[in-house]
Design a protein around this motif. Sequence first.
Motif, PDB file in Angstrom:
ATOM      1  N   LYS A  78      15.748  15.820  18.725  1.00 36.38           N
ATOM      2  CA  LYS A  78      14.987  16.635  19.557  1.00 36.38           C
ATOM      3  C   LYS A  78      13.523  16.636  19.480  1.00 36.38           C
ATOM      4  O   LYS A  78      13.113  16.302  18.294  1.00 36.38           O
ATOM      5  N   ASN A  79      12.758  16.559  20.366  1.00 31.02           N
ATOM      6  CA  ASN A  79      11.033  16.492  20.325  1.00 31.02           C
ATOM      7  C   ASN A  79      10.563  17.388  19.137  1.00 31.02           C
ATOM      8  O   ASN A  79       9.744  17.111  18.374  1.00 31.02           O
ATOM      9  N   SER A  80      11.121  18.555  18.982  1.00 32.65           N
ATOM     10  CA  SER A  80      10.840  19.548  17.982  1.00 32.65           C
ATOM     11  C   SER A  80      10.999  18.956  16.521  1.00 32.65           C
ATOM     12  O   SER A  80      10.738  19.637  15.511  1.00 32.65           O
ATOM     13  N   THR A  81      12.144  18.152  16.472  1.00 30.21           N
ATOM     14  CA  THR A  81      12.488  17.648  14.930  1.00 30.21           C
ATOM     15  C   THR A  81      11.683  16.578  14.611  1.00 30.21           C
ATOM     16  O   THR A  81      11.609  16.325  13.493  1.00 30.21           O
ATOM     17  N   ILE A  82      11.173  15.780  15.749  1.00 35.62           N
ATOM     18  CA  ILE A  82      10.419  14.645  15.376  1.00 35.62           C
ATOM     19  C   ILE A  82       9.283  14.737  14.279  1.00 35.62           C
ATOM     20  O   ILE A  82       9.324  14.031  13.463  1.00 35.62           O
ATOM     21  N   PRO A  83       8.266  15.756  14.399  1.00 39.77           N
ATOM     22  CA  PRO A  83       7.765  16.132  13.227  1.00 39.77           C
ATOM     23  C   PRO A  83       8.254  16.134  11.820  1.00 39.77           C
ATOM     24  O   PRO A  83       7.379  15.541  10.834  1.00 39.77           O
ATOM     25  N   TYR A  84       9.291  16.462  11.744  1.00 34.81           N
ATOM     26  CA  TYR A  84       9.893  16.493  10.399  1.00 34.81           C
ATOM     27  C   TYR A  84      10.256  15.062  10.158  1.00 34.81           C
ATOM     28  O   TYR A  84       9.973  14.828   8.805  1.00 34.81           O
ATOM     29  N   PHE A  85      10.769  14.187  10.794  1.00 37.66           N
ATOM     30  CA  PHE A  85      10.911  12.754  10.564  1.00 37.66           C
ATOM     31  C   PHE A  85       9.721  12.209  10.219  1.00 37.66           C
ATOM     32  O   PHE A  85       9.790  11.359   9.214  1.00 37.66           O
ATOM     33  N   SER A  86       8.578  12.339  10.932  1.00 33.62           N
ATOM     34  CA  SER A  86       7.344  11.791  10.545  1.00 33.62           C
ATOM     35  C   SER A  86       6.752  12.146   9.074  1.00 33.62           C
ATOM     36  O   SER A  86       6.368  11.392   8.529  1.00 33.62           O
ATOM     37  N   ASP A  87       7.257  13.340   8.871  1.00 30.16           N
ATOM     38  CA  ASP A  87       6.817  13.826   7.328  1.00 30.16           C
ATOM     39  C   ASP A  87       7.697  12.911   6.379  1.00 30.16           C
ATOM     40  O   ASP A  87       7.355  12.610   5.413  1.00 30.16           O
ATOM     41  N   LEU A  88       8.903  12.918   6.759  1.00 33.05           N
ATOM     42  CA  LEU A  88       9.882  11.800   5.827  1.00 33.05           C
ATOM     43  C   LEU A  88       9.228  10.618   5.741  1.00 33.05           C
ATOM     44  O   LEU A  88       9.223   9.831   4.560  1.00 33.05           O
ATOM     45  N   LYS A  89       8.722  10.150   6.951  1.00 30.77           N
ATOM     46  CA  LYS A  89       8.052   8.756   7.045  1.00 30.77           C
ATOM     47  C   LYS A  89       7.034   8.592   5.912  1.00 30.77           C
ATOM     48  O   LYS A  89       6.829   7.778   5.205  1.00 30.77           O
ATOM     49  N   ASP A  90       6.210   9.799   5.953  1.00 34.19           N
ATOM     50  CA  ASP A  90       5.087   9.634   4.851  1.00 34.19           C
ATOM     51  C   ASP A  90       5.520   9.891   3.709  1.00 34.19           C
ATOM     52  O   ASP A  90       4.962   9.083   2.622  1.00 34.19           O
ATOM     53  N   GLN A  91       6.694  10.296   3.296  1.00 28.27           N
ATOM     54  CA  GLN A  91       7.109  10.568   1.776  1.00 28.27           C
ATOM     55  C   GLN A  91       7.540   9.112   1.643  1.00 28.27           C
ATOM     56  O   GLN A  91       7.357   8.549   0.466  1.00 28.27           O
ATOM     57  N   LEU A  92       8.196   8.237   2.437  1.00 32.34           N
ATOM     58  CA  LEU A  92       8.573   7.109   2.105  1.00 32.34           C
ATOM     59  C   LEU A  92       7.617   6.117   1.885  1.00 32.34           C
ATOM     60  O   LEU A  92       7.750   5.100   0.970  1.00 32.34           O
ATOM     61  N   LEU A  93       6.482   6.008   2.678  1.00 31.49           N
ATOM     62  CA  LEU A  93       5.227   5.429   2.390  1.00 31.49           C
ATOM     63  C   LEU A  93       4.792   5.471   1.141  1.00 31.49           C
ATOM     64  O   LEU A  93       4.263   4.466   0.339  1.00 31.49           O
ATOM     65  N   LEU A  94       4.806   6.829   0.658  1.00 30.74           N
ATOM     66  CA  LEU A  94       4.242   7.120  -0.679  1.00 30.74           C
ATOM     67  C   LEU A  94       5.154   6.672  -1.621  1.00 30.74           C
ATOM     68  O   LEU A  94       4.751   5.790  -2.581  1.00 30.74           O
ATOM     69  N   LEU A  95       6.366   6.520  -1.503  1.00 30.73           N
ATOM     70  CA  LEU A  95       7.427   6.120  -2.373  1.00 30.73           C
ATOM     71  C   LEU A  95       7.246   4.454  -2.548  1.00 30.73           C
ATOM     72  O   LEU A  95       7.145   3.850  -3.694  1.00 30.73           O
ATOM     73  N   ILE A  96       6.838   3.813  -1.536  1.00 30.24           N
ATOM     74  CA  ILE A  96       6.674   2.374  -1.447  1.00 30.24           C
ATOM     75  C   ILE A  96       5.363   2.004  -2.272  1.00 30.24           C
ATOM     76  O   ILE A  96       5.417   1.024  -3.277  1.00 30.24           O
ATOM     77  N   ASP A  97       4.269   2.799  -1.949  1.00 28.73           N
ATOM     78  CA  ASP A  97       3.244   2.890  -2.854  1.00 28.73           C
ATOM     79  C   ASP A  97       3.423   3.062  -4.478  1.00 28.73           C
ATOM     80  O   ASP A  97       2.912   2.148  -5.081  1.00 28.73           O
ATOM     81  N   GLU A  98       4.192   3.960  -4.595  1.00 32.52           N
ATOM     82  CA  GLU A  98       4.522   4.218  -6.103  1.00 32.52           C
ATOM     83  C   GLU A  98       5.128   2.998  -6.651  1.00 32.52           C
ATOM     84  O   GLU A  98       4.956   2.669  -7.788  1.00 32.52           O
ATOM     85  N   THR A  99       6.126   2.538  -5.908  1.00 36.10           N
ATOM     86  CA  THR A  99       6.925   1.434  -6.361  1.00 36.10           C
ATOM     87  C   THR A  99       6.142   0.228  -6.772  1.00 36.10           C
ATOM     88  O   THR A  99       6.092  -0.451  -7.821  1.00 36.10           O
ATOM     89  N   ASP A 100       5.028  -0.012  -5.823  1.00 32.56           N
ATOM     90  CA  ASP A 100       4.183  -1.081  -5.808  1.00 32.56           C
ATOM     91  C   ASP A 100       3.454  -0.996  -7.284  1.00 32.56           C
ATOM     92  O   ASP A 100       3.024  -1.808  -7.892  1.00 32.56           O
ATOM     93  N   ILE A 101       2.903   0.355  -7.417  1.00 31.09           N
ATOM     94  CA  ILE A 101       1.935   0.543  -8.596  1.00 31.09           C
ATOM     95  C   ILE A 101       2.599   0.454  -9.931  1.00 31.09           C
ATOM     96  O   ILE A 101       2.149   0.000 -10.879  1.00 31.09           O
ATOM     97  N   ASN A 102       3.960   0.959  -9.754  1.00 26.22           N
ATOM     98  CA  ASN A 102       4.709   0.806 -11.163  1.00 26.22           C
ATOM     99  C   ASN A 102       5.250  -0.865 -11.412  1.00 26.22           C
ATOM    100  O   ASN A 102       5.372  -1.138 -12.553  1.00 26.22           O
ATOM    101  N   LEU A 103       5.257  -1.531 -10.368  1.00 22.51           N
ATOM    102  CA  LEU A 103       5.538  -2.895 -10.760  1.00 22.51           C
ATOM    103  C   LEU A 103       4.343  -3.505 -11.218  1.00 22.51           C
ATOM    104  O   LEU A 103       4.280  -4.365 -12.040  1.00 22.51           O
TER     105      LEU A 103
END
Lengths: 354, 354, 354, 354, 354
Positions: C247-272
């Motif tokens: 639902k449209n009302s749930t999409i912002p929550y999925f966007s928030d999830l995307k932010d977290q995954l982008l942060l995880l990718i950054d963290e992974t790169d920095i740890n590499l």
Amino acid sequence: MIKPRFHLQRRLVEPRIQFVGQKFLDIPSIQIFNYDKRNVREFATKGDFSKIEEIVDEKSHEVTWINIHGIHDTELIRRIASKFFIDNLVIQDIVDTTQRPKIDIHPDFLYFSVKSILPSEQGNVESENISFVLKGNVLLSFQEKIGDHFEHIRGRIRENKGLVRKNGADFLLYLLLDAITGNCYSTLERMESELEELPSLIMKEPKPEYIVKLEDLKRNLFSIRKAIIPLKEAIVTTEKGQTEQIKNSTIPYFSDLKDQLLLLIDETDINLTRAEGSTNLFFSYQGHRMNEVMKVLTIVATIFIPLTFMAGIYGMNFQNMPELSWKYGYPMIWLAMILVAIVMVIYFRRKKWF
Amino acid sequence: MIKPRFHLQRRLVEPRIQFVGQKFLDIPSIQIFNYDKRNVREFATKGDFSKIEEIVDEKSHEVTWINIHGIHDTELIRRIASKFFIDNLVIQDIVDTTQRPKIDIHPDFLYFSVKSILPSEQGNVESENISFVLKGNVLLSFQEKIGDHFEHIRGRIRENKGLVRKNGADFLLYLLLDAITGNCYSTLERMESELEELPSLIMKEPKPEYIVKLEDLKRNLFSIRKAIIPLKEAIVTTEKGQTEQIKNSTIPYFSDLKDQLLLLIDETDINLTRAEGSTNLFFSYQGHRMNEVMKVLTIVATIFIPLTFMAGIYGMNFQNMPELSWKYGYPMIWLAMILVAIVMVIYFRRKKWF
Amino acid sequence: MIKPRFHLQRRLVEPRIQFVGQKFLDIPSIQIFNYDKRNVREFATKGDFSKIEEIVDEKSHEVTWINIHGIHDTELIRRIASKFFIDNLVIQDIVDTTQRPKIDIHPDFLYFSVKSILPSEQGNVESENISFVLKGNVLLSFQEKIGDHFEHIRGRIRENKGLVRKNGADFLLYLLLDAITGNCYSTLERMESELEELPSLIMKEPKPEYIVKLEDLKRNLFSIRKAIIPLKEAIVTTEKGQTEQIKNSTIPYFSDLKDQLLLLIDETDINLTRAEGSTNLFFSYQGHRMNEVMKVLTIVATIFIPLTFMAGIYGMNFQNMPELSWKYGYPMIWLAMILVAIVMVIYFRRKKWF
Amino acid sequence: MIKPRFHLQRRLVEPRIQFVGQKFLDIPSIQIFNYDKRNVREFATKGDFSKIEEIVDEKSHEVTWINIHGIHDTELIRRIASKFFIDNLVIQDIVDTTQRPKIDIHPDFLYFSVKSILPSEQGNVESENISFVLKGNVLLSFQEKIGDHFEHIRGRIRENKGLVRKNGADFLLYLLLDAITGNCYSTLERMESELEELPSLIMKEPKPEYIVKLEDLKRNLFSIRKAIIPLKEAIVTTEKGQTEQIKNSTIPYFSDLKDQLLLLIDETDINLTRAEGSTNLFFSYQGHRMNEVMKVLTIVATIFIPLTFMAGIYGMNFQNMPELSWKYGYPMIWLAMILVAIVMVIYFRRKKWF
Amino acid sequence: MIKPRFHLQRRLVEPRIQFVGQKFLDIPSIQIFNYDKRNVREFATKGDFSKIEEIVDEKSHEVTWINIHGIHDTELIRRIASKFFIDNLVIQDIVDTTQRPKIDIHPDFLYFSVKSILPSEQGNVESENISFVLKGNVLLSFQEKIGDHFEHIRGRIRENKGLVRKNGADFLLYLLLDAITGNCYSTLERMESELEELPSLIMKEPKPEYIVKLEDLKRNLFSIRKAIIPLKEAIVTTEKGQTEQIKNSTIPYFSDLKDQLLLLIDETDINLTRAEGSTNLFFSYQGHRMNEVMKVLTIVATIFIPLTFMAGIYGMNFQNMPELSWKYGYPMIWLAMILVAIVMVIYFRRKKWF
Ligand SMILES: [Mg+2]
Ligand SMILES: [Mg+2]
Ligand SMILES: [Mg+2]
Ligand SMILES: [Mg+2]
Ligand SMILES: [Mg+2]
Ligand SMILES: [Mg+2]
Ligand SMILES: [Mg+2]
Ligand SMILES: [Mg+2]
Ligand SMILES: [Mg+2]
Ligand SMILES: [Mg+2]
Ligand SMILES: [Mg+2]
Ligand SMILES: [Mg+2]
Ligand SMILES: [Mg+2]
Ligand SMILES: [Mg+2]
Ligand SMILES: [Mg+2]
Ligand SMILES: [Mg+2]
Ligand SMILES: [Mg+2]
Ligand SMILES: [Mg+2]
Ligand SMILES: [Mg+2]
Ligand SMILES: [Mg+2]
Ligand SMILES: [Mg+2]
Ligand SMILES: [Mg+2]
Ligand SMILES: [Mg+2]
Ligand SMILES: [Mg+2]
Ligand SMILES: [Mg+2]
Ligand SMILES: [Mg+2]
Ligand SMILES: [Mg+2]
Ligand SMILES: [Mg+2]
Ligand SMILES: [Mg+2]
Ligand SMILES: [Mg+2]
Ligand SMILES: [Mg+2]
């Protein structure tokens, strides 16, 4: 090495026609072919270009291939080009041998700049700039030096073998580009066989010369990659049918050329990996040799230094050294020395040093 | 190694049909299946292809699978291909075993070129070029050698197991591609198990042979990556429904294939990382061994060289050396030597050298 | 290590339902939640699944969450899936634990495949494949083993805490994905703390085991990266509102999830980067140790070898060696030796060797 | 190091407002500015926020800047945010200091999350998360700690210097982002000057500590890169005029900001190259030192070991050694030794060892 | 080194005009050209700019080229710029010498920022920021210092050579950019010749200074790449005809410039490969030297240490050592020693150590 030759007369203040490159020929020469399905006429001249304009006839229904060797003669190039209304910027590209491979789509002609890569005599790689102008039924090709790139194609035209005489100037262009691609294959194969020999040479003796060789090969492979990629881009442009100089029926042949160039890029990458691998092998083998050398030193020194010390002890001249007068002093010291040596050998054996 | 085999008769002047590759078979052979939900007919011949044209009937409602082994027989390939109006450029691609994986969408057929990757007997990786032509109900498959890639699929057709007999030639193509993908999995797994063994071997003794092995594995992994990526691109093309040869109902199966190829690419990358890691381990362990060897040498030499010097002092023959006539000269020098040795040992202990 | 587990029964001839993975459970189990704002019902069974079909009611206005442990029981999975008209290709994806993270948008449901990454007991990283099917009010989740990934969410449903009971099945899916993302954070943090310890360990003693550890960490980080990126791509798909199951009302929550995954990718790169840095530190410290060892050897040897030579000279037995009978011969040779030693020490001091 | 601080209370089961980070302040504080071209009012409070709601008036034609220090007080943040109808997901982003830089375009406000990078006292790099909400005439800024990032901007507002009082809240946002970018410049400059010092330090003595320093710098540079790139992406979004909160007249200022961020990325890359170069220098200098040490040892040992052997020969006690009784035996052995030494020295000279 | 000079007065609170850079000139100077096909007028002033406004006439049909040296005089720049209605953000870019190369398309003018790269006196690379404003018939150029970049172009204007007088201000801009590109070529060529010398220097003696040199070259090449790529992007923008300040007839000249910049990028990459190769050569040669040194030590020590031990044995003073009184004891020990030495030499020969 694929040496760029732009260190010559680079500083252009504007696009006047100026040769940029190394002069390989003294006297330029021209070969002209006129052909259709039934007839073929051939004309060649060297040095005397007075009748060129008469022979070349753009409006003929026949295919005309004008092949020029010796682009350093800018006056000649301009004379020919002006006959086909080719503008000065293109002429300058033709006589600039440092030109990057590219396609230029002009309203009524197509300009192709290509690098032909060939193995040179000294085991190196040589690069020649070849330009093409495709205008209707006429194909102009411009070369720096006289090579045998296209001799087999001339044969097929003369003897009406294969499809060449049944097709237009665009098909002829395809054949010429295909021949150049074939040269590139041969070059890569030669480099690959050089690369395949290196590991066993390195494992005989890791001479720094092999690193020089490897880095030369890497740089040459890298240069070849740099030369193929823009050519592939150029051919993708023609493949998309964005130009009317290439007939629809010829496009599949250009697609086939693209496949070959993609394969060449893959091969180049794999050979770069091979070169990188031999670099790693070099360093590992160098380290291995060092380890071997040091192990020999350490084993010999570690066994004999303590023994020498023991001998040194009983070489001292103290008046009061009871062992010296023992009856079995000498055999006992031998025994002690042999014991020490055996212990050492066992220690090194356990450490798997030999 | 995935050896390209283009070093053979490469220089094509135009796309006449010419075999490029290594000849694996003496006599080509053909297997033909005709099936629908209810019936299945099978036909096989080796060497004698006189009745081929009669058996194959493009207009039949049945699915026809024509499997050809031995693409070096270009005359046979041309005969079969011409029956299906396949043009010469495609035929040349079929008989060129160096062909890069690709899909070609033709007006009335689909051409697929694929690399089948298998572990070879000598612990290496072997690559075979397999081509497919999908034209309505007919699927042609072209192989270099007789392998057992598709035997289990033949069994399912004969015994009417699973969905194969209920679907068209496009589904059969999917099954064949899936089998090839499966082979690629097995190859990667074998390489992965080889890679998993290397660290412990290296830590036993860092032999330069392991670097040779590692670099071979890296290059093979890299070649596999190069072979999978264009195949994935080809399948993405079909997945987008850009061709009518693949029915909409079959597209999800091709999507599933794409998922598997993406996984294979990931696996290849991870194994490349693993190989790079073992390279680092090799060099670190080599350095470690060197350190160990040098420590032994340094400890022994550093302890005994000064002691030997002390013994040397009292081995001198000066007439006037008072210590030599001391009553406790000899025990005192022993004491001094033992003290020096103890100091050295304490020093190395402090430095944590042993 | 994030071991792929496809080495099991891979060779599928067609998408019949076949478990690909390691069996972790003997008996599968199911938990079912039915809830809306006011009511919540819970049902759990292990082994006996006879009444499943009765309980699950797709048409209910209530949210239904069906959580299945033990996807090796392909018959059970098929029974449940068929109730929701999920086709065989998706079912096969569900029971294939080597599945790459992805989203599949089907006409009336959404399929999500995710890797849950957790630290394992042996200080390693463990990866579990979790699948979701979202169909209107119903969410199905499929797990390989019984873990505690979602226990806190069950608590919130039972006690009607937060927003979960006020929202639909798409919001529940978000919560489950968020929990999986949280696990990934914990894993990365543990790896980061391991990486932070390594430099000081290396500078105590550069053991090759640390390189093994570092390369394991690099490979795990790389695998995590490979698992997060397709998940991020999947969530970007939902974020763009391309599917009506979210639902449209749930999409912002999925966007928030995307932010977290982008942060995880950054963290992974920095740890590499951190891991690569420790590799460099290892080699530099190994070289440093070698230098230290060699300096000790060289100083000791260089000082005492000439002195021993001098002692050796006067240990010779020539009848005619005038120095031996000098009155101050012995003190003079001592003086000479001390002078040589001092010169040597001054030389090494100047060179800053100690 | 730019330490992420997410290791605190990460596991959110749903977006309830929860502080993620390190608490730097005990009592939060708020500064409010109300200004237009003619008037400016200022209000500051610490701890007592009872009258906040009265002072802030969204509907005023004046620009209102509300600066909050101390985002750990989630209750305060929620109170302020709810006044501007900011939803919970955004509030959670505000109080999550691990938030990745981003822009969120909401229907009636703009949310900006930024990392402010500053050199810390211990010669390290410190990162602070700063959030902005731009809603019409109102700008909210949220900081973790009390820093002096914006003091010069406050001065300009109070004294009506420059353009700030003549423009809206979007221009104020630009000024604040510009100040943060300026901090990033200073940080990079400090790192660059550290990097410029390292080569000469390494060539004094290649201590492993320099590798630790280099790898820290690399990782910090890499983190800065990771922080700047999403910020640049965010600003490109505003530059394209996709949001009405940024007036067209302010867009050129944001473009200017983008230029600065691109320059910062270039600088970061160049400094990473510089760091990589110093790493290479380190290893080459370490190898150089080793070579120097080994040369000294080899020269001394190679000269004196044979001489010591010669002395050892004539130190033997055989009864029948004719040389010992030669008249010039002793001078002759000296001569022989000096000759051997000279030959050795000449050999090493030729090899250019000293 | 291409030093950024932003470490000066960076912290701008808003775009007031402020010089960012190093001041090279004391007094700024201006040269003005007014020309069309027939006439050319020239005006130059240094320090006294009172009559500038009178001379410059934007509405004239003639081309006007205003060249300003000394952008540190922000008041002068602003005065000139305001005459052409250039806004403050652009003015600030003009006086900021750290500006990244870019094109800004403004409604009625075009702003170009370029880095001119020249070899400096100390064998280094020097970078100067040059800005251009193209507005109809007027071209403004802004330089930091007085160089001879454009002298040959001034000559051509004065003497009406070539096309310059026959074309507009956009063609003049092309000529100036072409001159700057030419400088870049010279710089690269000088770096290339430095790189070509290094391998033979390294193989004479691998001094760490060469690594310093190599890393400087790498960083400079990298900086040049960073400066060329945005310039190429800027020119691609003009090439696409997105701006009316560049006439259609001038676009082919800009395309030609793009070709040159692409070639420069290729050259830079190839030279980076060359530098990387020399780095590898350095390390391999250093390892080779070490191996040579260690082999000498090991051979000498391994031969003489056992011999010295043997001599030590018979230097012991035991009363009862029968060998000492043997008649041929002394020759026999010599024989034994020679045998041992020969065995050693054969062993090393077999190992191919010398
Ligand atoms: Mg070059
Ligand atoms: Mg070059
Ligand atoms: Mg290939
Ligand atoms: Mg290949
Ligand atoms: Mg490698
Ligand atoms: Mg490597
Ligand atoms: Mg190959
Ligand atoms: Mg190959
Ligand atoms: Mg794996
Ligand atoms: Mg995987
Ligand atoms: Mg490595
Ligand atoms: Mg794996
Ligand atoms: Mg995996
Ligand atoms: Mg981060
Ligand atoms: Mg590595
Ligand atoms: Mg590193
Ligand atoms: Mg972080
Ligand atoms: Mg971080
Ligand atoms: Mg971190
Ligand atoms: Mg820069
Ligand atoms: Mg490195
Ligand atoms: Mg560098
Ligand atoms: Mg490097
Ligand atoms: Mg290196
Ligand atoms: Mg800079
Ligand atoms: Mg810099
Ligand atoms: Mg710089
Ligand atoms: Mg070039
Ligand atoms: Mg080049
Ligand atoms: Mg390299
Ligand atoms: Mg290198």
